[in-house]
Scaffold this motif. Structure first.
Motif: not given
Length: 199
Positions: A124-130
């Motif tokens: 989730h964190e990587w997706k939001q940062f993406g």
């Protein structure tokens, strides 16, 4: 309050940003109301299509304002950043709202909260940062285009000397304290935690 209104009147781009933000939420809510409570999916789809058109209006106004010889100010930088954030996060916001309207008015499944633990939290964190990365790319490209193709470097010094570095710094901080820290030390899952989240 009077000073804020006077500042908005003196900065048409700032006033347009506020109007576009209002327009975005108006078309989003109106589209979802038409789609679910009013049971008019075609009307709802037409209204939802209008949400990105709001961004197009803002971009065109910013281009014309700078081409008229104006010097780039923070409202111009804010317009580029707003466009990037809207395009980067707008689809997720629309999906978030659609899930809740679907659940409330059409018997859809209840929306799940973002994960807090384990690998789902990391993803989730990587997706939001993406999404932020996409927003940064769009905003930077817009500001670079305003610098080199619409106006002159002298007139747009604030964009490439301040606005782009500030947004880059925000992205670097987000990366360190978001996906990087979460990947290195993911929060421990609670017993029986099986929910996933699609954001």
């Amino acid at each position: 309050m009077t000073e804020i209104l006077a500042h908005v009147r003196e900065n048409p781009i700032l006033a347009l940003i506020i109007g576009c933000e209002i327009g975005f939420w108006f078309f989003l809510l109106a589209g979802l109301v038409a789609r679910y409570p009013l049971r008019s999916p075609k009307v709802g789809a037409a209204l939802l299509i209008c949400t990105p058109l709001v961004d197009v209006v803002l971009l065109i106004a910013t281009v014309f304002d700078l081409r008229a010889g104006g010097e780039a100010t923070w409202p111009h930088a804010a317009a580029a950043i707003y466009l990037g954030l809207t395009l980067g996060f707008g689809h997720g916001i629309m999906r978030w709202a659609d899930q809740r309207f679907h659940h409330r008015f059409a018997g859809g499944p209840p929306p799940l909260a973002p994960p807090k633990y384990g690998r789902p939290k990391v993803l989730h964190e990587w997706k939001q940062f993406g999404k932020f990365g996409l927003a940064w790319l769009i905003s930077t490209v817009i500001m670079a285009a305003l610098v080199f193709f619409v106006s002159t470097p002298a007139q747009t010094e604030l964009l490439w000397k301040i606005a782009i570095p500030v947004m880059t710094g925000v992205g670097a901080a987000w990366f360190v304290f978001g996906p990087l820290v979460t990947t290195i030390r993911p929060p421990r899952p609670r017993a029986g935690f099986h929910k996933t989240y699609i954001g």
